[in-house]
Design a protein around this motif. Sequence first.
Motif, short mmCIF file in Angstrom:
data_model
loop_
_atom_site.label_atom_id
_atom_site.label_comp_id
_atom_site.label_asym_id
_atom_site.label_seq_id
_atom_site.Cartn_x
_atom_site.Cartn_y
_atom_site.Cartn_z
N ASP A 253 38.27 16.79 87.66
CA ASP A 253 39.43 17.11 86.86
C ASP A 253 39.02 17.68 85.50
O ASP A 253 39.63 18.64 84.99
CB ASP A 253 40.29 15.85 86.66
CG ASP A 253 41.61 16.14 86.00
OD1 ASP A 253 42.31 17.07 86.43
OD2 ASP A 253 41.96 15.43 85.03
N ARG B 32 37.71 21.23 86.08
CA ARG B 32 38.82 22.15 86.30
C ARG B 32 39.44 22.59 84.98
O ARG B 32 39.79 23.76 84.80
CB ARG B 32 39.87 21.48 87.18
CG ARG B 32 41.19 22.25 87.30
CD ARG B 32 41.00 23.59 87.97
NE ARG B 32 40.78 23.44 89.40
CZ ARG B 32 40.51 24.46 90.21
NH1 ARG B 32 40.37 25.67 89.74
NH2 ARG B 32 40.33 24.25 91.50
N PRO C 28 38.83 26.84 84.53
CA PRO C 28 39.95 26.96 85.47
C PRO C 28 39.63 27.76 86.73
O PRO C 28 40.29 27.60 87.75
CB PRO C 28 41.04 27.65 84.63
CG PRO C 28 40.69 27.31 83.22
CD PRO C 28 39.20 27.28 83.18
N PHE D 85 43.90 18.82 93.34
CA PHE D 85 43.28 20.15 93.41
C PHE D 85 43.70 21.03 94.58
O PHE D 85 43.44 22.23 94.55
CB PHE D 85 41.75 20.00 93.44
CG PHE D 85 41.23 19.06 92.39
CD1 PHE D 85 41.42 19.31 91.05
CD2 PHE D 85 40.56 17.89 92.76
CE1 PHE D 85 40.94 18.44 90.08
CE2 PHE D 85 40.09 17.01 91.80
CZ PHE D 85 40.28 17.29 90.45
N ARG E 10 46.26 22.48 95.60
CA ARG E 10 47.14 23.63 95.36
C ARG E 10 46.66 24.50 94.21
O ARG E 10 47.40 25.35 93.73
CB ARG E 10 48.56 23.14 95.08
CG ARG E 10 49.20 22.41 96.26
CD ARG E 10 50.63 22.01 95.97
NE ARG E 10 51.23 21.32 97.11
CZ ARG E 10 52.48 20.85 97.14
NH1 ARG E 10 53.26 21.03 96.08
NH2 ARG E 10 52.94 20.23 98.21
N THR E 11 45.44 24.28 93.79
CA THR E 11 44.91 25.06 92.68
C THR E 11 43.97 26.15 93.20
O THR E 11 43.38 26.02 94.27
CB THR E 11 44.14 24.17 91.70
OG1 THR E 11 43.03 23.56 92.39
CG2 THR E 11 45.03 23.07 91.13
N TYR F 108 40.17 26.01 95.39
CA TYR F 108 39.99 24.81 96.22
C TYR F 108 39.67 25.21 97.65
O TYR F 108 40.32 26.08 98.23
CB TYR F 108 41.26 23.96 96.19
CG TYR F 108 41.25 22.79 97.17
CD1 TYR F 108 40.74 21.56 96.80
CD2 TYR F 108 41.77 22.94 98.45
CE1 TYR F 108 40.74 20.48 97.69
CE2 TYR F 108 41.78 21.88 99.35
CZ TYR F 108 41.26 20.65 98.96
OH TYR F 108 41.27 19.60 99.85
#
Length: 291
Positions: free
Chosen positions: A139, A142, A146, A203, A205-206, A209
């Motif tokens: 996290d 990230r 990004p 993660f 839906r980011t 991934y």
Amino acid sequence: MRIICIAGSGRSGSTVLEQMIAAQGGIAVGEMKYLWSRGLMRGELCACGRPTPECPFWAEVIVSAFPDGLAPARVEALRRRVERHRILMLRRLIRLPSARYAKDRAEYLAILRRIYAAITAVSGRDVIIDSSKDPAHVDLIRELAPDATILHLMRDSRAVAHSWGQPKRRPEVHWAEEYMPRIGALRAALDWVFINLATSRLFARTPGYQLLRYEDLAEGRAFVPSEGNALVHSVSGNPLRFDTAQKPLTPDRRWLTEFRGTRRLLVTLLTAPLLLHYGYRLKPEDKGRAP
């Protein structure tokens, strides 16, 4: 700078995956979350075979990132206030606000930003492979980067529980005989469920991934971490990182015959919904092999 962060539960094959990626170029730094405690404070061995504080690579990285000096114990205390599962649940998943947490998080992110920039500069590699796995660490990465690639490495929960029960010496502890922690089947199953659910929740839906299964890693191939484009200075991880000999990439399936009875039934029952969700069979031995 591009960061590839391996996520998932422990004993899922992250060291194998890390070295496979490193062989394509980039630098494998291992479980970066332990740089401060295991690497710099305890002086455990880097994968190059030297104590981390004496490793020329890490020595140059630390001086480059912190020219005014570094207090590893202070950084580790800060990390523990930010990067823990309980804190992750309260502050990120439940979104319980805390000014103290926000301040500590910002300070630790600034430290990570400096250390990753220094790793890139000193190594001359644009790709950093971090196998820390824990959702709380991923996290942070990230937020730091990004565009980071998050590789969610999944392994059959029964195989993971079996592995956690096996004695495994830690060769990085060069001054004594020390073994990796062993945990029981119940805790291994609960940890597997929590970590994989948290990883998916945070993660999946980011951008960046990707879900990988340990069992689907290429079989019958071989890799030699010390050859080609691989650069490995991992500060923590599976003892496999010290083995530079050519080896086959065949999934470890010993759990099929060694992990049976009540323990196996317990883990199967507790993890069945996720096993099925990720395409595993509840009785993999019925067709002669695990998925």
